[in-house]
Design a protein around this motif. Structure first.
Motif, PDB file in Angstrom:
ATOM      1  N   ASP A   8       0.873  -1.171   0.000  1.00  0.00           N
ATOM      2  CA  ASP A   8       0.000   0.000   0.000  1.00  0.00           C
ATOM      3  C   ASP A   8       0.909   1.220   0.000  1.00  0.00           C
ATOM      4  N   VAL A  13      -1.626   3.047   6.457  1.00  0.00           N
ATOM      5  CA  VAL A  13      -2.516   1.938   6.117  1.00  0.00           C
ATOM      6  C   VAL A  13      -1.776   0.618   6.280  1.00  0.00           C
ATOM      7  N   ASP A  54      -2.954  -3.081  -2.504  1.00  0.00           N
ATOM      8  CA  ASP A  54      -3.817  -1.919  -2.692  1.00  0.00           C
ATOM      9  C   ASP A  54      -4.066  -1.736  -4.183  1.00  0.00           C
ATOM     10  N   MET A  81      -7.095  -4.824  -2.109  1.00  0.00           N
ATOM     11  CA  MET A  81      -7.681  -3.919  -1.103  1.00  0.00           C
ATOM     12  C   MET A  81      -8.028  -2.588  -1.768  1.00  0.00           C
ATOM     13  N   THR A  83     -10.568   1.334  -1.127  1.00  0.00           N
ATOM     14  CA  THR A  83     -11.604   2.096  -0.427  1.00  0.00           C
ATOM     15  C   THR A  83     -12.806   2.269  -1.339  1.00  0.00           C
ATOM     16  N   LYS A 104     -11.219  -1.542   2.458  1.00  0.00           N
ATOM     17  CA  LYS A 104     -10.449  -1.124   3.629  1.00  0.00           C
ATOM     18  C   LYS A 104     -11.365  -0.641   4.752  1.00  0.00           C
TER      19      LYS A 104
END
Length: 218
Positions: A8, A13, A54, A81, A83, A104
């Motif tokens: 990430d 994070v 990520d 991963m 958002t 996330k």
């Protein structure tokens, strides 16, 4: 011990995910990366069981990194991963061979469940992501269902049972217990099923099972 490479571009994070994974004594983060190219290099070097990636990173984004990892280190399962929960991201990640997709902002326990599932040859979709995927399938259910049923005609009765349980989200060990088989036999069945159906991983097989109506067997 399940070995993980974590990637990430935000160090905060990474630290948070590392702490979550540290709660499970059977999981070890062996390396970390802040960009996609370093991630691919670390995966090639460490050959981890799972790469936790990520979706947005500099140099090489998570989707492109997934493609490269699956091509060069196929023994490493990749979990994405993000958002975001955009359908286009989900579709491409699954098509590129990702073993799962995590938000996330979801329950931290999902990270532990996902890593263990991926390491065991399984797949994991965050419940919120799964809801979107199933919603997409519902949009053209009749056409998809007919095509899916034609595809599974090549499977034996036992292979269809295994596929249905894969679609229900069961791991190899759980399928073995349900069907009174040894886990090694289940792994062989799953490998054969993927080859006969022409799908790249368990997530794609699970989607096909849902389309064909087999997941109800779970």
């Amino acid at each position: 011990m399940i070995r993980v490479v974590l990637a990430d571009d935000e160090s905060v994070v990474r630290a948070g995910v590392r702490m979550i994974l540290a709660a499970d004594p059977g999981i070890e983060v062996v390396a970390e990366a802040g960009d996609g190219r370093t991630l691919v290099e670390l995966v090639r070097e460490h050959r981890p069981d799972v790469a936790l990636v990520d979706i947005r990173m500099p140099d090489l984004d998570g989707l492109a990194a997934t493609t490269e990892i699956r091509r060069t280190v196929p023994g490493t399962a990749v979990l994405i991963m993000t958002t975001f929960g955009r359908d286009s991201y989900i579709a491409r990640a699954l098509a590129d061979g990702a073993a799962g997709f995590l938000l996330k902002t979801g329950d931290p326990r999902e990270f532990l469940l996902a890593v263990r599932a991926a390491a065991e040859g399984g797949a994991y979709l965050s419940p919120r992501v799964a809801a979107r995927v199933i919603g997409e399938l519902a949009g053209d259910r009749l056409a998809r269902g007919s095509a899916a049923r034609e595809r599974i005609d090549v499977l034996t009765r036992r292979e269809r049972e295994v596929l249905g349980l894969v679609g229900a989200g069961l791991s190899n060990a759980e399928i073995a217990r349900r069907l009174h088989l040894v886990e090694g036999s289940v792994k062989t069945y799953v490998s054969t099923i993927l080859g006969r159906l022409g799908v790249r991983n368990r997530v794609q097989a699970a989607v096909l099972a849902h389309e064909a109506g087999l997941a109800d067997l779970g």
